[in-house]
Write a protein that holds these residues in place. Structure first.
Motif, PDB file in Angstrom:
ATOM      1  N   GLY A  91       0.776  -1.231   0.000  1.00 21.69           N
ATOM      2  CA  GLY A  91       0.000   0.000   0.000  1.00 21.69           C
ATOM      3  C   GLY A  91       0.808   1.280   0.000  1.00 21.69           C
ATOM      4  N   VAL A  92       1.983   1.237  -0.654  1.00 22.79           N
ATOM      5  CA  VAL A  92       2.794   2.456  -0.773  1.00 22.79           C
ATOM      6  C   VAL A  92       3.174   2.648  -2.245  1.00 22.79           C
ATOM      7  CG1 VAL A  92       3.713   2.207   1.563  1.00 22.79           C
ATOM      8  CG2 VAL A  92       5.002   1.270  -0.383  1.00 22.79           C
ATOM      9  N   SER A  93       3.774   3.793  -2.567  1.00 22.61           N
ATOM     10  CA  SER A  93       4.154   4.073  -3.943  1.00 22.61           C
ATOM     11  C   SER A  93       5.458   3.373  -4.314  1.00 22.61           C
ATOM     12  CB  SER A  93       4.323   5.579  -4.147  1.00 22.61           C
ATOM     13  OG  SER A  93       5.425   6.048  -3.391  1.00 22.61           O
ATOM     14  N   GLU A  94       5.695   3.254  -5.613  1.00 19.67           N
ATOM     15  CA  GLU A  94       6.944   2.666  -6.104  1.00 19.67           C
ATOM     16  C   GLU A  94       8.147   3.488  -5.643  1.00 19.67           C
ATOM     17  OE1 GLU A  94       9.097   1.470 -10.379  1.00 19.67           O
ATOM     18  OE2 GLU A  94       6.978   2.098 -10.325  1.00 19.67           O
ATOM     19  N   SER A  95       7.989   4.820  -5.623  1.00 20.46           N
ATOM     20  CA  SER A  95       9.086   5.697  -5.193  1.00 20.46           C
ATOM     21  C   SER A  95       9.436   5.466  -3.720  1.00 20.46           C
ATOM     22  CB  SER A  95       8.738   7.162  -5.438  1.00 20.46           C
ATOM     23  OG  SER A  95       7.572   7.531  -4.719  1.00 20.46           O
ATOM     24  N   THR A  96       8.436   5.107  -2.909  1.00 25.08           N
ATOM     25  CA  THR A  96       8.699   4.807  -1.496  1.00 25.08           C
ATOM     26  C   THR A  96       9.558   3.558  -1.369  1.00 25.08           C
ATOM     27  OG1 THR A  96       6.598   5.818  -0.819  1.00 25.08           O
ATOM     28  CG2 THR A  96       7.627   4.304   0.744  1.00 25.08           C
ATOM     29  N   VAL A  97       9.311   2.591  -2.246  1.00 25.35           N
ATOM     30  CA  VAL A  97      10.109   1.358  -2.241  1.00 25.35           C
ATOM     31  C   VAL A  97      11.557   1.685  -2.604  1.00 25.35           C
ATOM     32  CG1 VAL A  97      10.428  -0.918  -3.290  1.00 25.35           C
ATOM     33  CG2 VAL A  97       8.115  -0.077  -2.818  1.00 25.35           C
ATOM     34  N   VAL A  98      11.741   2.540  -3.596  1.00 30.32           N
ATOM     35  CA  VAL A  98      13.091   2.939  -4.007  1.00 30.32           C
ATOM     36  C   VAL A  98      13.793   3.672  -2.871  1.00 30.32           C
ATOM     37  CG1 VAL A  98      14.436   4.334  -5.616  1.00 30.32           C
ATOM     38  CG2 VAL A  98      12.448   3.047  -6.441  1.00 30.32           C
ATOM     39  N   ARG A  99      13.067   4.591  -2.200  1.00 31.41           N
ATOM     40  CA  ARG A  99      13.664   5.324  -1.077  1.00 31.41           C
ATOM     41  C   ARG A  99      13.983   4.380   0.079  1.00 31.41           C
ATOM     42  NH1 ARG A  99       9.904   9.347  -2.692  1.00 31.41           N
ATOM     43  NH2 ARG A  99       8.383   8.625  -1.135  1.00 31.41           N
ATOM     44  N   PHE A 100      13.181   3.345   0.244  1.00 36.01           N
ATOM     45  CA  PHE A 100      13.437   2.337   1.282  1.00 36.01           C
ATOM     46  C   PHE A 100      14.773   1.637   1.016  1.00 36.01           C
ATOM     47  CE2 PHE A 100      13.120  -2.264   2.254  1.00 36.01           C
ATOM     48  CZ  PHE A 100      13.110  -2.193   3.648  1.00 36.01           C
ATOM     49  N   ALA A 101      15.009   1.277  -0.245  1.00 35.81           N
ATOM     50  CA  ALA A 101      16.279   0.637  -0.611  1.00 35.81           C
ATOM     51  C   ALA A 101      17.445   1.576  -0.326  1.00 35.81           C
ATOM     52  CB  ALA A 101      16.261   0.243  -2.091  1.00 35.81           C
ATOM     53  N   ASN A 102      17.270   2.839  -0.653  1.00 39.13           N
ATOM     54  CA  ASN A 102      18.323   3.837  -0.390  1.00 39.13           C
ATOM     55  C   ASN A 102      18.575   3.997   1.108  1.00 39.13           C
ATOM     56  OD1 ASN A 102      17.079   5.919  -3.100  1.00 39.13           O
ATOM     57  ND2 ASN A 102      18.638   4.326  -3.154  1.00 39.13           N
ATOM     58  N   ALA A 103      17.495   3.942   1.889  1.00 40.84           N
ATOM     59  CA  ALA A 103      17.618   4.111   3.340  1.00 40.84           C
ATOM     60  C   ALA A 103      18.404   2.974   3.984  1.00 40.84           C
ATOM     61  CB  ALA A 103      16.222   4.201   3.970  1.00 40.84           C
ATOM     62  N   LEU A 104      18.380   1.811   3.340  1.00 41.42           N
ATOM     63  CA  LEU A 104      19.144   0.669   3.855  1.00 41.42           C
ATOM     64  C   LEU A 104      20.596   0.695   3.422  1.00 41.42           C
ATOM     65  CD1 LEU A 104      16.697  -2.373   3.465  1.00 41.42           C
ATOM     66  CD2 LEU A 104      17.020  -0.859   5.423  1.00 41.42           C
ATOM     67  N   GLY A 105      20.916   1.637   2.514  1.00 32.50           N
ATOM     68  CA  GLY A 105      22.291   1.755   2.065  1.00 32.50           C
ATOM     69  C   GLY A 105      22.556   1.203   0.683  1.00 32.50           C
ATOM     70  N   TYR A 106      21.496   0.865  -0.067  1.00 35.39           N
ATOM     71  CA  TYR A 106      21.653   0.319  -1.418  1.00 35.39           C
ATOM     72  C   TYR A 106      21.556   1.441  -2.446  1.00 35.39           C
ATOM     73  CZ  TYR A 106      21.051  -4.232   0.744  1.00 35.39           C
ATOM     74  OH  TYR A 106      21.211  -5.343   1.530  1.00 35.39           O
ATOM     75  N   ASP A 107      22.175   1.245  -3.587  1.00 34.61           N
ATOM     76  CA  ASP A 107      22.141   2.242  -4.661  1.00 34.61           C
ATOM     77  C   ASP A 107      20.770   2.346  -5.304  1.00 34.61           C
ATOM     78  OD1 ASP A 107      24.804   2.766  -4.230  1.00 34.61           O
ATOM     79  OD2 ASP A 107      25.499   1.348  -5.745  1.00 34.61           O
ATOM     80  N   GLY A 108      19.984   1.285  -5.197  1.00 36.52           N
ATOM     81  CA  GLY A 108      18.650   1.286  -5.776  1.00 36.52           C
ATOM     82  C   GLY A 108      17.937  -0.021  -5.466  1.00 36.52           C
ATOM     83  N   TYR A 109      16.695  -0.134  -5.935  1.00 37.06           N
ATOM     84  CA  TYR A 109      15.916  -1.340  -5.637  1.00 37.06           C
ATOM     85  C   TYR A 109      16.506  -2.603  -6.265  1.00 37.06           C
ATOM     86  CZ  TYR A 109      12.121  -4.666  -5.273  1.00 37.06           C
ATOM     87  OH  TYR A 109      11.393  -5.796  -5.008  1.00 37.06           O
ATOM     88  N   PRO A 110      17.031  -2.555  -7.508  1.00 36.69           N
ATOM     89  CA  PRO A 110      17.600  -3.789  -8.085  1.00 36.69           C
ATOM     90  C   PRO A 110      18.685  -4.407  -7.212  1.00 36.69           C
ATOM     91  CG  PRO A 110      17.312  -2.143  -9.795  1.00 36.69           C
ATOM     92  CD  PRO A 110      17.022  -1.462  -8.495  1.00 36.69           C
ATOM     93  N   GLN A 111      19.498  -3.579  -6.578  1.00 38.42           N
ATOM     94  CA  GLN A 111      20.558  -4.097  -5.705  1.00 38.42           C
ATOM     95  C   GLN A 111      19.955  -4.755  -4.459  1.00 38.42           C
ATOM     96  OE1 GLN A 111      23.308  -1.393  -3.570  1.00 38.42           O
ATOM     97  NE2 GLN A 111      24.922  -2.311  -4.824  1.00 38.42           N
ATOM     98  N   LEU A 112      18.918  -4.132  -3.905  1.00 41.35           N
ATOM     99  CA  LEU A 112      18.221  -4.718  -2.762  1.00 41.35           C
ATOM    100  C   LEU A 112      17.563  -6.036  -3.154  1.00 41.35           C
ATOM    101  CD1 LEU A 112      16.891  -4.764   0.045  1.00 41.35           C
ATOM    102  CD2 LEU A 112      15.123  -3.231  -0.849  1.00 41.35           C
TER     103      LEU A 112
END
Length: 292
Positions: free
Chosen positions: A50-71
């Motif tokens: 129930g969140v946006s795609e951009s939130t998922v990308v920011r989540f990956a960044n918050a964990l220290g990843y360059d983007g969602y594909p790396q996560l």
């Protein structure tokens, strides 16, 4: 980049309190359903919680990843090493229709080979060929599902070389079969998820004895890479209860052909002798269908 090499769940737990409300929803879903999340796009994962795609990308960044594909890649590594066969069977729900199964499996195999072509280091591959030819003895260790790859490699290497031994689970203990390994020998360790502890323990023993270790595995984060002197990778990704051994088998075929070309004169003599033996012993059917 990620803070820890493998344990993604620990990274999430460490950073959970600093995540936004939407990111916490993603984190909770991944912790509880990482086997499903591993094969979701960022958009699909966002829709699921129930969140946006951009939130998922920011989540990956918050964990220290360059983007969602790396996560996502890290998630898939987690799946390969931690899921039981029962859990992986549950992942196979999309493989219900026969035609769908055929196309999905073939596409996954093609993708695995394509990635191997893009990622394989030609110089490293050639170095492995040279090391195999220089070795006093060559041991091949591949157990459980990897035993089929080990047997195949051993069958053909025994036609090219005369110093090859395949280590098998059987009457003799694995360590009894590698007891005399020494410096100057080379051990080819084959290990794909789920990684066999016996294979890893055997390779650790042979390394302690001074042998050179060549690892054939699925990725650079495989536990075999920490042991091996040389590591060749071929992806075995398959969202099902089985792993794909198509790309690993292609890699092994390439090794066999390359070694054969280096030893062309020797194997020419060997095959001429074998053809005469096979003919006399009626090993193969004749072209006209009569048994020979």
């Amino acid at each position: 980049m990620k803070e820890e090499k493998v344990d993604l769940t620990r990274i999430i737990q460490k950073k959970f309190s600093r995540l936004s409300k939407g990111q916490k929803l993603i984190a909770q879903y991944i912790i509880n359903e990482y086997d499903k999340a591993a094969f979701m796009t960022a958009s699909k994962l966002g829709n699921k919680v129930g969140v946006s795609e951009s939130t998922v990308v920011r989540f990956a960044n918050a964990l220290g990843y360059d983007g969602y594909p790396q996560l996502q890649k890290e998630l898939q590594e987690l799946v390969k090493t931690k899921l039981t066969t029962v859990q992986r069977l549950e992942m196979s729900k999309d493989y219900k229709d026969g035609g769908t199964v055929l196309k999905k499996v073939l596409k996954a195999d093609m993708d695995n080979i394509r990635h191997m072509i893009d990622e394989l280091d030609d110089k490293l591959f050639q170095s492995v060929i040279d090391k195999i030819l220089e070795a006093d003895r060559v041991y091949i260790v591949g157990l459980r599902s990897s035993s089929t790859l080990a047997e195949y490699l051993g069958f053909y290497l025994n036609l090219v070389l005369d110093n090859v031994r395949v280590v098998r689970l059987g009457v003799s203990d694995v360590f009894e079969q590698i007891l005399r390994v020494k410096e100057g020998d080379l051990v080819i360790g084959i290990s794909f998820p789920r990684y066999s502890k016996i294979t890893l323990n055997a390779l650790n023993y042979t390394k302690e004895q001074g042998a050179t270790i060549v690892g054939l595995t699925d990725s650079k984060v495989s536990p075999i890479t920490e042991i091996a002197d040389y590591t060749l990778t071929a992806r075995s990704n398959m969202a099902s209860f089985v792993d794909s051994l198509v790309a690993p088998l292609s890699l092994i075929n390439a090794l066999i052909v390359a070694l054969g070309m280096k030893e062309r004169d020797k194997i020419s003599t060997t095959f001429n002798k074998l053809e005469n033996i096979w003919k006399k012993q009626n090993v193969y059917d004749n072209k006209d269908g009569s048994s020979l």
